[in-house]
Design a protein around this motif. Structure first.
Motif: not given
Lengths: 359, 618
Positions: A259, A294, A351-353, A355-356, A359
Motif C-alpha cells: 500500500e 493491503r 494507495s489511491d487505487e 482506497i477506491q 472504501l
C-alpha cells in the motif's frame, strides 16, 4: 557431492517459491528431488471439504481447480487463483446470493491458506472478491441473472489479469530506447514479456542479468533472452554496483505491491534499488494490478517471513545460522515508476487505487 | 477512475507581505490612533496589483467562481484563524459587455458579534461613471455596494493617481456604514446579502452581477448560508485595525475583552494576538449580560479560555455536546425558518468560541458537518423532529467519527508494535495513549519514551497515566531527542490535523521529533482520525498558526530564581513568541493510521475526497 537436504517439514518454507523454483530455477539433481515433493499439493487443510457446500457428487474442490490451472508454467499463480474462483461461481449450486458469497469466501480462504506467504495470491483473491461483489447486480431480484452477472465480472477480471502482461508489455515499450542497457533481477514473466516485445519490435538494447542466487533464476532468463538474440551479460549479485555505471535503467517485476507503493520482490531487489537511486538510475517495476495488496510494511522485518533453503555447495556446520528469507521490501522512494495494466503509475497511486476499491 | 471533482476556478493568489518589515507610517490613513494590532497596509496595495490584471471571465463562469470562492472561503476561513483571506475575498469577475471588465470583490456580510471581514458584494460600474465621488458617498443604505475598480486604461491611471489613503478612507467609511446597518439586526445572511445588493447605489444598476450573485447565492441555495456564515467567522486578522472607529466597534461588539498585546513579533502579526489571562474574570462578569449565548456554549468557552479542556478530540466533543444542548433548548422565533435561523445562531456561538480560543481544524470540520446537516433538513419536518434529528446526527458523528474511529485506529496501529520495540511519543495525544495501553493489554513487551517540552509539559500527564498501567517508561525533554533516537524503533505521533499535501499539523515540537526520527531512519507513525483531514495545503508553520500566552515562556515553574525575563514587556527590542502548532512535512511521515486504514501521506487527498463524498450520503 551431496549436500544435506534441508528439512522439508519446516512449515515456513514458502511453497510459492518452491513452485517458482520448479518452473524456472536451474534444475539440479538435489533440487529436483525437493521440487518434486514441493509441488505435490499437500496442504493440510480441513477446509477443502468445507468448500463443497454443494452437491457431493461433483465434489468440486477449488484446490484441484487451482492446481489444474497452476501447473501451466506460463500462468501466474494469482491468475490461476482467479480462474479457480471464477470456476467456483460457475459450479456453485447455491440458490441465494448470501450462500454464493459464503461459498466464494470459503474458497478464497482455502486458496489463501494454501500458501500464506504468497502476497499476490492473497491480494488477487481479495481483489477478486471486491471486484466481483462490488456490483449493484447483487440487488437484483432474480438470482440467476445476478449470478450470471457475477460470472461475467469474474471472467472479465480473469481476462484482464491474463492479458495484463500484454498490456504492460505494450506500455513499457516507450521506455526502452535504442542503445539502452537494462538491468534485470530475478525471473519475472512480466519483465520477460516486456523484453520479448521490445526485441520483437526490433529495438536495439542489451540486458544485464543478475545471477539471482539462491534460485539462480538469472541463468534461465539469460538463456531465454539469448534465444531471442538479445545481447545478455550475466553479472553476479555482488557486481551490481560495479556495473551500475553502464546501466540506463533497472527493470524488475514484483511479487506484491504494497500500500505504501513499495514492492516485495526477490531477495536482492532492495539492494539494487538502493544502488540505482544513489547513482540516479531509474528503477521501473512491471507488476499487474492484481498484485496490489493491503499490507504496509515499515521495514524489512515487518513482512511475514517466507523462507527458502539456501544451498551453498559445501556443508555448513549446524552452529552457523543462515539467512534464508526469500524476499525483501523496497520502499517507494527508491522506485521511479510502476508499469501496470492500469497504466504507467507513480508509487503513490497504489494507495489511491486500493482506497477506491476498498472504501 | 471515478469522476473526480470538477476543477475549481483558479483564484489569483493575493500578494501579501509576510516577514520582517517595518510597518509603514500609519499617519497616511487619516486616523491618528495606533491600534493594538495592525495589519500592514502593503497588503492593500496588492489589491491594486490585482486590479490591473484583466480577466475575461464571463458572467456564467463568474457565477461559478462566486460560488466556488464562497465555498473555498468558507471552508478555510472557518478552520484557520488566519487564513489567506486577502486571497479569499478577492475574486475577479468580468462585468457585462459594456464595461472593460470589473472586479467583483465578493465577501459576504457577517452577522453576529465579530467584526466584518473585508469587502462586500460589488457589481460592475461603467467606466464613464467611474469616479471617486462615487465612493465618497458614505451612506449606501443597507450596505456598501460597489467597489468597482475598472480595468480600462483610464481607470488604471486613475488608480495610480489616487492615493492609497483615499481609497482606504472610502472603504472604511463604507464598511462603517455597513457595519452600523448590520449591527441593527441579525438577519439571515441571505436576506442581508440580497438587501445589500438591492440597496446598492451604483450609477449603472448592477443587474448582471446582481443577478449572478443572487442567482449564485440561491443556486447554491442551502449551502450558501453556511458558507457565508463561515466567512463571517473569519476572525480578527482580516479586520482593518488602523481605523479607530472600527477598532472601537470591534471592541464593543466583542464579547471577550481583548487587552492590547505588547511586543508583537513581526512575522506573526497576521495571527490573532491574545492575552488569555485577563479575559476570564471579564467573561464571568458578563455572563448575565450575554443573553444570546447558550449557557452550555458559554461554559465550554470558559473552559477553553482557562485551558481546562485541551486536546483536539476533547475540545471537539465538548463543543458538539454544547451544541446539542443548545439545539435542544432552541425554539424557532416567529417569522423565521429553522434552517436559517439555527445556522445563524450556531454561527454566533462559533464566533463566541473563536473569541475564547481560535478553532482547531477538527472543530472546524465538525461545525461544517453540523451546518450541512442543518441545511439538509427537509422542510417538511416539524421543529421538534428537526431538533431530535440534529441531536442524533451530532451523537452519531461523535460516536462514529471519534470514538469508533479511535477503536479502529488502535486495532490497526497495534499490529505495528512488536515485542522488544522502543516506542517514542511526543507530547500527549489521546490516540497514541490508547494505542500504547491496548498494546500493553495484549501483552506485547515494549518500552516507551515520552518526550516533553515546555511550556505546556503535557507529556507529564501522559507519563503518569502510562506508569499507572504498568508500562516501562522513560521521560525526557525535547532537547535530548537526538540523543535518545538511536535506541528508538518506532515513533508514534498524534495530529491535530493532516493537510492535503500530507503535511501533519500538530503541537509545536512534533516537526522536530519527526525530522530527527527521519534522520535516524526510524519510521514515524501518525495516528489521526479521518474527520481531522482537511483539503487545505500548508507549506510552513507561519502562515497559519495559533499564538499562546507569551508570559508562560518567561516563567519556569518551580524555579523562582530564573526571573531574568520578568520585565520582558518593557524591553522594546525583546519579543516572546509562544507558538501552539507546527507543520511537519510529509517526507518525514512514514505512515498515517486512520479509521480508513493505514495510508501513505500521499493518499490524504484521496481520503478527503472520499470522505466528503460520503458525507453527502449520511
Amino acid at each position: 557431492m551431496e549436500t544435506e537436504a534441508p528439512s522439508m517439514e519446516n512449515p515456513k518454507i514458502s511453497a510459492y517459491y518452491q513452485t517458482r523454483l520448479a518452473h524456472f530455477g536451474v534444475v539440479s539433481t538435489e533440487w529436483l528431488a525437493q521440487a518434486q515433493s514441493a509441488t505435490n499439493p499437500n496442504p493440510p487443510l480441513p477446509s477443502s471439504s468445507t468448500n463443497s457446500h454443494t452437491d457431493k457428487d461433483t465434489n468440486f474442490s477449488v484446490i484441484d481447480e487451482f492446481n489444474r490451472w497452476r501447473n501451466h508454467p506460463d500462468l501466474a499463480e494469482a491468475v490461476a487463483a482467479i480462474r479457480a474462483l471464477a470456476a467456483v461461481i460457475s459450479a456453485s449450486k447455491a440458490s441465494t446470493m448470501m450462500q454464493l458469497e459464503i461459498e466464494l469466501k470459503n474458497a478464497s480462504d482455502t486458496l489463501k491458506a494454501w500458501d500464506t506467504t504468497s502476497i499476490s495470491l492473497t491480494a488477487a483473491s481479495d481483489l477478486f472478491m471486491r471486484y466481483v461483489t462490488r456490483t449493484s447486480a447483487l440487488e437484483f431480484e432474480d438470482f440467476n441473472s445476478a449470478k450470471a452477472r457475477l460470472i461475467e465480472r469474474a471472467d472479465k477480471f480473469g481476462e484482464i489479469s491474463y492479458k495484463a502482461r500484454k498490456i504492460i508489455g505494450m506500455l513499457s515499450q516507450d521506455f526502452i530506447f535504442d542503445g539502452c542497457t537494462i538491468l534485470v533481477h530475478g525471473f519475472s514473466r512480466v519483465v520477460f514479456e516486456v523484453l520479448k516485445l521490445a526485441a520483437h519490435n526490433k529495438k536495439r538494447f542489451r540486458v544485464f542479468c543478475t545471477e539471482g542466487r539462491p534460485d539462480r533464476t538469472g541463468l534461465r532468463l539469460s538463456n531465454d533472452l539469448a534465444k531471442l538474440d538479445v545481447p545478455v551479460k550475466l553479472v553476479i549479485d555482488s557486481a551490481v554496483a560495479y556495473t551500475m555505471d553502464e546501466v540506463d535503467m533497472v527493470l524488475v517485476g514484483a511479487d506484491g505491491v504494497v500500500e505504501s507503493g513499495g514492492i516485495i520482490n526477490m531477495m536482492g531487489t532492495y539492494q539494487i534499488a538502493l544502488v540505482a537511486k544513489s547513482m540516479n538510475k531509474p528503477v521501473y517495476v512491471a507488476a499487474e494490478s492484481y498484485k496490489f495488496a493491503r499490507h504496509y510494511p515499515l521495514d524489512q522485518k515487518d513482512l511475514a517471513p517466507a523462507l527458502r533453503p539456501v544451498d551453498f555447495g559445501v556443508p555448513i556446520p549446524s552452529k552457523v545460522e543462515v539467512e534464508c528469507s526469500a524476499r525483501d521490501y523496497t520502499p517507494p522512494q527508491y522506485l521511479t515508476l510502476l508499469f501496470t495494466d492500469l497504466g504507467v503509475l507513480t508509487p503513490s497511486v497504489v494507495s489511491d487505487e486500493l482506497i477506491q476499491l476498498y472504501l | 477512475m471515478d469522476a473526480r471533482r470538477p476543477p475549481r476556478a483558479v483564484i489569483d493568489p493575493k500578494v501579501r507581505t509576510v516577514g520582517f518589515f517595518t510597518p509603514p507610517d500609519p499617519i497616511q490613513f487619516d486616523s491618528n490612533s495606533l491600534s493594538p494590532v495592525m495589519i500592514p497596509p502593503p497588503c492593500h496595495s496588492s489589491e491594486n496589483l490585482d486590479l490591473h490584471s484583466p480577466p475575461s471571465v464571463t458572467p456564467p463562469s463568474g457565477d461559478e467562481s462566486v460560488s466556488v470562492t464562497g465555498s473555498y472561503n468558507g471552508s478555510s476561513s472557518e478552520l484557520f484563524p488566519a487564513p489567506m483571506s486577502p486571497a479569499l475575498s478577492q475574486k475577479i469577475v468580468a462585468g457585462d459587455g459594456g464595461v472593460g471588465g470589473g472586479i467583483v470583490a465578493s465577501s459576504f456580510p457577517r452577522g453576529g458579534g465579530v467584526p466584518v471581514c473585508k469587502l462586500t458584494t460589488v457589481s460592475v460600474v461603467n467606466t464613464d461613471s467611474f469616479a471617486f465621488d462615487e465612493r465618497d458617498k458614505p451612506n449606501k443604505g443597507g450596505g456598501s455596494s460597489m467597489e468597482v475598480k475598472d480595468q480600462a486604461m483610464n481607470s488604471k491611471q486613475k488608480n495610480e493617481k489616487s492615493s492609497k489613503a483615499e481609497r482606504r478612507a472610502l472603504q472604511e467609511a463604507q464598511r462603517a456604514a455597513k457595519a452600523a446597518a448590520k449591527a441593527e439586526g441579525n438577519k439571515a445572511t441571505g436576506t442581508v446579502t440580497s438587501g445589500n445588493l438591492k440597496s446598492a447605489k451604483a450609477t449603472k444598476p448592477p443587474q448582471k452581477v446582481d443577478n449572478t450573485s443572487v442567482a449564485a447565492s440561491e443556486k447554491k441555495g442551502v449551502d450558501r448560508p453556511s458558507e457565508k456564515d463561515r466567512k463571517k467567522d473569519v476572525p480578527h486578522p482580516r479586520m482593518q485595525y488602523d481605523d479607530k472607529s472600527r477598532v472601537e466597534k470591534a471592541k464593543r461588539r466583542a464579547v471577550v475583552n481583548h487587552t492590547e498585546s505588547r511586543n508583537r513579533v513581526e512575522l506573526f502579526r497576521h495571527l490573532p494576538q491574545y492575552e488569555h489571562g485577563s479575559q476570564l474574570p471579564d467573561l464571568e462578569a458578563k455572563f448575565f449580560q450575554l443573553e444570546p449565548v447558550h449557557p452550555s456554549v458559554y461554559k465550554v468557552g470558559l473552559q477553553y479560555l482557562s485551558g481546562d479542556i485541551s486536546g483536539g478530540n476533547a475540545r471537539c466533543i465538548a463543543m458538539l455536546q454544547a451544541f446539542q444542548d443548545a439545539i435542544k433548548d432552541y425554539t424557532v422565533p416567529p417569522e423565521k425558518t429553522l434552517v436559517r435561523d439555527l445556522t445563524a445562531k450556531i454561527s454566533s456561538y462559533v464566533s463566541f468560541l473563536i473569541e475564547c480560543r481560535p478553532l482547531s481544524i477538527s472543530m472546524g470540520n465538525a461545525i461544517r458537518f453540523l451546518k450541512s446537516q442543518i441545511a439538509k433538513l427537509p422542510l417538511t419536518l416539524s421543529e421538534s423532529e428537526s431538533k431530535t434529528s440534529l441531536q442524533s446526527d451530532i451523537e452519531r458523528f461523535i460516536y462514529e467519527k471519534i470514538i469508533l474511529a479511535d477503536k479502529v485506529i488502535v486495532e490497526h496501529a497495534v499490529t505495528k508494535i512488536r515485542d522488544g520495540d522502543v516506542l517514542l511519543t511526543y507530547g500527549s495525544s489521546s490516540a497514541v495513549e490508547m494505542i500504547l495501553l491496548r498494546a500493553h493489554e495484549l501483552g506485547k513487551q515494549f518500552q516507551v519514551v515520552v518526550v516533553d517540552s515546555r511550556p505546556s509539559l503535557k507529556g507529564k500527564l501522559l507519563l503518569r497515566r502510562l506508569v499507572e498501567k504498568g508500562l516501562t517508561c522513560t521521560y525526557t525533554h525535547i532537547n535530548a531527542v537526538s540523543f535518545i533516537m538511536h535506541e528508538v524503533t518506532r515513533v508514534f505521533l498524534g495530529a491535530s490535523s493532516v493537510l492535503s499535501n500530507g503535511t501533519v499539523y500538530s503541537g509545536v515540537g512534533t516537526a522536530s521529533v519527526a525530522m530527527v526520527a527521519h534522520a535516524f531512519h526510524v519510521p514515524v507513525i501518525v495516528c489521526c482520525e479521518a474527520f481531522k483531514f482537511h483539503e487545505r495545503v500548508q507549506l510552513d508553520s507561519i502562515c497559519s498558526n495559533e499564538l499562546g500566552d507569551p508570559d508562560v515562556i518567561s516563567k519556569v515553574s518551580g524555579r523562582g530564581d530564573v526571573n531574568h525575563l520578568d520585565a520582558w514587556a518593557n524591553a522594546e527590542n525583546l519579543q516572546l513568541l509562544n507558538l501552539i502548532y507546527d507543520a511537519t512535512p510529509s517526507d518525514y511521515v512514514s505512515i498515517i493510521v486512520t479509521d480508513y486504514g493505514m495510508i501513505p501521506p500521499t493518499s490524504v487527498p484521496v481520503v478527503v475526497r472520499e470522505y466528503s463524498r460520503e458525507q453527502v450520503w449520511i
